[in-house]
Design a protein around this motif. Structure first.
Motif, short mmCIF file in Angstrom:
data_model
loop_
_atom_site.label_atom_id
_atom_site.label_comp_id
_atom_site.label_asym_id
_atom_site.label_seq_id
_atom_site.Cartn_x
_atom_site.Cartn_y
_atom_site.Cartn_z
N LEU A 161 45.46 -7.28 59.48
CA LEU A 161 45.88 -6.60 58.26
C LEU A 161 44.75 -6.56 57.25
O LEU A 161 43.91 -7.46 57.21
N THR A 162 44.75 -5.54 56.42
CA THR A 162 43.80 -5.44 55.32
C THR A 162 44.48 -5.92 54.05
O THR A 162 45.51 -5.37 53.66
N VAL A 163 43.93 -6.93 53.42
CA VAL A 163 44.48 -7.46 52.17
C VAL A 163 43.55 -7.03 51.05
O VAL A 163 42.42 -7.50 50.95
N LEU A 164 44.02 -6.12 50.21
CA LEU A 164 43.19 -5.59 49.14
C LEU A 164 43.27 -6.47 47.90
O LEU A 164 44.33 -7.00 47.57
N GLU A 165 42.18 -6.59 47.20
CA GLU A 165 42.13 -7.25 45.90
C GLU A 165 43.06 -6.48 44.96
O GLU A 165 43.22 -5.26 45.09
#
Length: 264
Positions: A23-27
């Motif tokens: 998964l991509t966890v964005l700031e």
């Protein structure tokens, strides 16, 4: 000039019934920018979608900055089940197919061109393109897996395949990147499959051929629907069933919005 996101996205590994997914966890700042950029495009995308698109339907929220919400997963799942039973009642064949590595394979320019073809304003489409380029700059391939805006953009890109199936007269349902095509017989289903492949290839996508299934006869069709559930690859997954993801603060962090997973 491509602007960097406020911070590089983090990758988290989540286990689901289909195995481990990245998964991509964005700031937070980048996540807010992504949501606002896609919210500006929601009206254009939603009005272009056929009724056959069941998952991840979006509705604008009156807020500042602009935002949206996705239809509750369980309501969409129930609607999918009802429609699948209805279509199965009159079908002689069922084609089940899904897109290989869908989100990572959806390129930035493909998204931009599709948005413009749907009538999205050039300034809004360009702003979104710039943001996706900034994600690519720090290592995200295609659409980030996990954030809700990606689900909306995937619907926009895959709507071209929905239109191709409709053009050959094939009734279908789509759940994220899973296609369920109901036809009179296997010959029509094979024609629908060819149309689907051609349409996807124009956007740089391809089917997972090992997961493509064609069955005939009402009994086998109903069995296939029950076995496949919402996705051809296994049961659905919902926030209520979620598990903690290492490195993500939310104790009920969700696995990907892709593959029939609740993106909310």
């Amino acid at each position: 000039m491509i602007a960097r996101p406020p911070a590089a996205p983090r990758l988290a590994h989540a286990k689901s019934p289909r195995g481990t997914r990245v998964l991509t966890v964005l700031e937070p700042g980048a996540a807010s920018s992504y949501e606002a950029a896609v919210a500006a495009l929601v009206p254009y995308i939603e009005r272009s979608l056929l009724a056959s698109v069941v998952a991840n339907r979006a509705m604008l929220i009156n807020s500042v900055p602009p935002s949206f919400r996705l239809e509750p997963w369980r309501a969409a799942r129930d609607r999918f089940a009802r429609e699948a039973r209805r279509l199965a009642a009159g079908a002689g064949a069922l084609l089940v197919a899904d897109v290989r590595s869908c989100y990572p394979s959806i390129g930035v320019e493909v998204v931009y061109r599709r948005l413009r073809s749907l009538g999205c304003p050039p300034e809004s489409a360009s702003a979104l393109r710039c943001l996706l380029e900034s994600f690519r700059f720090v290592g995200v391939s295609g659409l980030p897996i996990g954030p809700e805006p990606s689900a909306v953009l995937a619907n926009a890109v895959l709507s071209e395949a929905d239109e191709a199936l409709a053009a050959v007269g094939a009734a279908h349902l789509r759940w994220v990147d899973d296609f369920f095509v109901f036809t009179r017989n296997a010959r029509v289903a094979e024609a629908a499959l060819r149309a689907l492949r051609r349409s996807l290839s124009r956007t740089g996508l391809e089917l997972a051929e090992d997961k493509t299934l064609l069955v005939e006869g009402r009994s086998d069709i109903l069995t296939a629907i029950r076995r496949c559930g919402i996705s051809a690859n296994g049961p659905g997954y919902h926030r209520d069933d979620a598990h903690p993801v290492p490195g993500v603060e939310d104790p009920h962090a969700l696995v990907s919005a892709e593959r029939g997973v609740d993106p909310g």
